[in-house]
Scaffold this motif. Structure first.
Motif, PDB file in Angstrom:
ATOM      1  N   ARG B 315     -56.131 -46.852 -55.088  1.00 37.74           N
ATOM      2  CA  ARG B 315     -55.447 -47.953 -54.390  1.00 37.74           C
ATOM      3  C   ARG B 315     -56.131 -49.286 -54.681  1.00 37.74           C
ATOM      4  O   ARG B 315     -55.479 -50.301 -54.918  1.00 37.74           O
ATOM      5  CB  ARG B 315     -55.445 -47.701 -52.872  1.00 37.74           C
ATOM      6  N   ARG B 316     -57.462 -49.276 -54.663  1.00 36.02           N
ATOM      7  CA  ARG B 316     -58.203 -50.507 -54.947  1.00 36.02           C
ATOM      8  C   ARG B 316     -57.917 -51.022 -56.359  1.00 36.02           C
ATOM      9  O   ARG B 316     -57.756 -52.218 -56.582  1.00 36.02           O
ATOM     10  CB  ARG B 316     -59.708 -50.268 -54.800  1.00 36.02           C
ATOM     11  N   GLN B 318     -55.260 -50.510 -58.159  1.00 33.29           N
ATOM     12  CA  GLN B 318     -53.898 -51.063 -58.206  1.00 33.29           C
ATOM     13  C   GLN B 318     -53.845 -52.443 -57.563  1.00 33.29           C
ATOM     14  O   GLN B 318     -53.187 -53.363 -58.068  1.00 33.29           O
ATOM     15  CB  GLN B 318     -52.925 -50.117 -57.499  1.00 33.29           C
ATOM     16  N   MET B 319     -54.557 -52.580 -56.453  1.00 33.83           N
ATOM     17  CA  MET B 319     -54.585 -53.872 -55.772  1.00 33.83           C
ATOM     18  C   MET B 319     -55.198 -54.946 -56.675  1.00 33.83           C
ATOM     19  O   MET B 319     -54.664 -56.059 -56.800  1.00 33.83           O
ATOM     20  CB  MET B 319     -55.410 -53.744 -54.484  1.00 33.83           C
ATOM     21  N   GLN B 322     -52.891 -55.916 -59.442  1.00 32.30           N
ATOM     22  CA  GLN B 322     -51.780 -56.707 -58.913  1.00 32.30           C
ATOM     23  C   GLN B 322     -52.197 -58.164 -58.691  1.00 32.30           C
ATOM     24  O   GLN B 322     -51.497 -59.096 -59.098  1.00 32.30           O
ATOM     25  CB  GLN B 322     -51.311 -56.080 -57.582  1.00 32.30           C
ATOM     26  N   ILE B 323     -53.350 -58.352 -58.069  1.00 33.96           N
ATOM     27  CA  ILE B 323     -53.816 -59.719 -57.791  1.00 33.96           C
ATOM     28  C   ILE B 323     -54.056 -60.468 -59.098  1.00 33.96           C
ATOM     29  O   ILE B 323     -53.616 -61.609 -59.269  1.00 33.96           O
ATOM     30  CB  ILE B 323     -55.109 -59.689 -56.943  1.00 33.96           C
ATOM     31  N   TYR B 394     -64.287 -53.148 -58.093  1.00 34.09           N
ATOM     32  CA  TYR B 394     -63.332 -53.220 -56.977  1.00 34.09           C
ATOM     33  C   TYR B 394     -63.766 -52.356 -55.798  1.00 34.09           C
ATOM     34  O   TYR B 394     -62.945 -51.866 -55.033  1.00 34.09           O
ATOM     35  CB  TYR B 394     -61.905 -52.886 -57.426  1.00 34.09           C
ATOM     36  N   GLN B 398     -61.912 -55.014 -48.748  1.00 34.84           N
ATOM     37  CA  GLN B 398     -60.674 -55.634 -49.198  1.00 34.84           C
ATOM     38  C   GLN B 398     -60.717 -57.163 -49.108  1.00 34.84           C
ATOM     39  O   GLN B 398     -60.257 -57.865 -50.018  1.00 34.84           O
ATOM     40  CB  GLN B 398     -59.520 -55.078 -48.352  1.00 34.84           C
ATOM     41  N   GLU B 402     -60.178 -59.539 -52.355  1.00 36.10           N
ATOM     42  CA  GLU B 402     -59.077 -60.509 -52.467  1.00 36.10           C
ATOM     43  C   GLU B 402     -59.622 -61.922 -52.661  1.00 36.10           C
ATOM     44  O   GLU B 402     -59.172 -62.670 -53.529  1.00 36.10           O
ATOM     45  CB  GLU B 402     -58.189 -60.444 -51.214  1.00 36.10           C
TER      46      GLU B 402
END
Lengths: 419, 419
Positions: B315-316, B318-319, B322-323, B394, B398, B402
């Motif tokens: 998940r990290r 992918q995040m 994405q960012i 990563y 979170q 970010e």
């Protein structure tokens, strides 16, 4: 694997240290007639185990405690909070002019010796070679195994003071110390591993002056000594001065499984040790420092050392001396005056077999000790005395100790009588 | 300290690894605009921390548990009970033909690399020198720092497969691999540190065949891969065959503070690693093995890896992708396909500054990453690509991730626009 790398050949072949550590792992079984009087494992002292377990339980309840100690890398120099707490303790208790920049941690003392011996001695970048001077042989075998380059050690055999019929004591032969430009460091253990000798304050002062006068660092290995665990039965002071590289450990306090060594030295040495830590293992472990920080902050460390640990080993030492004296009566044995540490150092002059042979015979009889020869490094190997001593640990439980010493005395008596 | 020992000069000067580990210890403060996207610290995953804390609490209640793990030395090869439990697990799950004689522990993977690089390469006792072949550069910088002798590594730059406009993937250039008599070992990380590339089963099989065909051991670094923590997002199999030296770690599972590495290899290698352990640190620590033994015996290890750890990092990843994709839109960036591990590997072709310069600018802006150049060892340094990449972790929480990625993208966009 042919050919063999020089690194492996010099460092790890042959390795009496590895043999010793393997012996240590063979759990002795009293019912099968075995006793481990060999390695340097600390005793299982209930008060120490209770204090350590309590510290771990407290850490487990603290969100920044155990999860942080286990779940995060420390920097290459080691856990900063523990380093700060420790430097504050040493400054307060002894007035040493040190701060956090004077402290690095390692994965146990042996890792510190590995870093230091290869930092300060061996092949230099100007084409010369440097050596480490051991001013009192016998000396700890682990130093020898830590050097990547061969022939790194020069040793000075101890002067022997005979005491009564069955005791003796080593002294450093200070007049024999010659510090040429090829000496990169002087190194001594206090208390001595193997002999239990403890350098007096004035002897240590003289050695430090010799080192400082030649701008050579003095590696002072206090794994068994002050400030902690302070297993010393004579009156001596903890020692640090600029130019000293003081090596401490949590192992003999009772925590060998956390692998935490401590180096207290000038910042240039600390920085180098940290760099070697990074290259050889990224960073030291975090669990030992976390436990120790709690013991110091709760004021339990000094009490444990002075009221529990030292009296415990002192009683064991007296018991071992008593048994040996009783059971070896009439034989030409001598016991080094047990001034501190974990070991009885038994000198068997005129024994018909050498100490390596004796080690094998004792092992066959179920008793593991360490042959003294391994502690005579460099030219001290040629000394006849080097073949006449064994190191006996008194840290095992009382039943094993009594059984092991009894059997050991039987084997020794038989050898003298057969010889 | 003048002159400098060759050991220190080659091993620890200069040390980007030490710099990285020091960066890692500077705890970032979001309120002061800082984010640590540099080192390889694992994330603080609540389920993992809870399982580890429970294991420690259970050990504390078991008389042969914590007191034994903390209070006793293990043998140089590491804790025997854990080695037995682990070999049984691997035999059962994968059918590997291994037993306890195939396993040694070390104080973390870096200690294993230190032992292996200097065992298998460098100066040999027949006067020759041997090298380690890294068949896919970029490759982990820690290998380079582990070699005592200089010039030990030969590297083969990866082949680059471009994927769409903003992705790419490395492949090993198998036809370029030449294994002469001077090659002492082949070494590869899977998943790759730094790129997150994961060798396919067939790519790994080919590399193993090349190694085995020349009787050269294959060091396979699965610190992030299978069997555990198994942070891999593609379908690949765990791998071990005779001649393989598989290096595992508890660090990326979430336990870097216990410093436990695992080597699975032929017994002759295991014996050598144990001897080097003795010389460089007496024995590996006991706390990591004790925790891990409980997790395995209670059947929790596989569940944690498959149901908690891998999904978390997936998940990290992918995040992060994405960012970066959102915020770098329109710029000529490419992200290596994140197949596993802790890192995004960002390729910035045509950026007006090199990656070392970019690292400094990002650090000044409060964001720590690792410049890609450190991972291009030997001749791969001259590849222009080596100056165009950065490694982004990563694993931080979170909010930091970010914030850090947002600021990183701002700095990169400004540089492209100014260039």
């Amino acid at each position: 694997m042919e050919p063999i790398s020089l690194f492996f050949k010099h460092l790890a072949l042959p390795s009496p240290l590895c043999r010793l550590m393997e012996d240590l792992a063979d759990i002795p079984d009293l019912s099968r007639g075995q006793a481990m009087l060999g390695g340097g494992n600390p005793a299982h002292i209930p008060e120490v185990e209770a204090a350590v377990t309590k510290a771990v339980m407290d850490l487990a309840k603290d969100p920044s405690g155990l999860a942080r100690a286990i779940g995060d890398y420390d920097p290459p120099r080691g856990n900063i909070r523990f380093i700060e707490v420790l430097s504050e303790l040493l400054r307060r208790r002894y007035g040493w002019p040190i701060g956090p920049d004077n402290i690095a941690l390692t994965n146990g003392s042996q890792s510190a010796f590995f870093a230091l011996m290869n930092l300060l001695a061996g092949r230099m970048d100007d084409g010369t070679s440097r050596k480490v001077l051991l001013p009192l042989a016998p000396e700890y075998m682990g130093y020898m195994d830590a050097a990547v380059d061969p022939g790194v050690f020069v040793t000075i055999p101890a002067k022997i003071e005979l005491i009564g019929d069955h005791s003796f004591k080593y002294h450093p032969d200070l007049d024999a110390i010659r510090i040429g430009p090829d000496i990169g460091a002087i190194c001594v253990s206090r208390p001595s591993n193997p002999s239990g000798n403890v350098l007096s304050d004035s002897e240590l002062e003289r050695i430090w002056q010799l080192a400082a006068g030649h701008h050579v660092p003095l590696i002072l290995d206090c794994a068994y000594g002050p400030p902690f665990p302070d297993i010393v039965y004579t009156q001596v002071s903890a020692f640090w001065r600029p130019g000293t590289i003081l090596c401490l450990s949590l192992s003999k306090l009772g925590l060998p499984g956390v692998r935490t060594g401590i180096v207290i030295a000038d910042p240039v040495v600390i920085h180098a040790v940290a760099s070697i830590n990074a290259a050889t293992g990224l960073a030291p472990g975090g669990v030992g420092p976390a436990i120790m920080t709690r013991l110091i902050e709760e004021g339990r460390l000094e009490t444990l050392c002075q009221e529990v640990i030292r009296p415990f080993y002192s009683r064991r030492a007296q018991m071992a001396v008593q048994i040996l004296t009783d059971r070896l009566g009439g034989l030409p044995f001598r016991i080094h005056r047990p001034d501190g540490g974990f070991f009885i150092w038994l000198w068997l002059e005129g024994l018909p077999v050498g100490c390596l042979d004796l080690y094998e015979r004792l092992k066959a009889a179920g008793v593991v000790v360490v042959p003294g020869r391994h502690f005579f490094i460099g030219s001290a190997r040629d000394w006849p005395h080097a073949d006449q001593c064994i190191r006996i640990s008194y840290t095992t439980d009382q039943a094993h100790l009594e059984f092991g010493l009894d059997r050991l005395c039987t084997v020794i008596r038989q050898l003298y009588q057969a010889g």
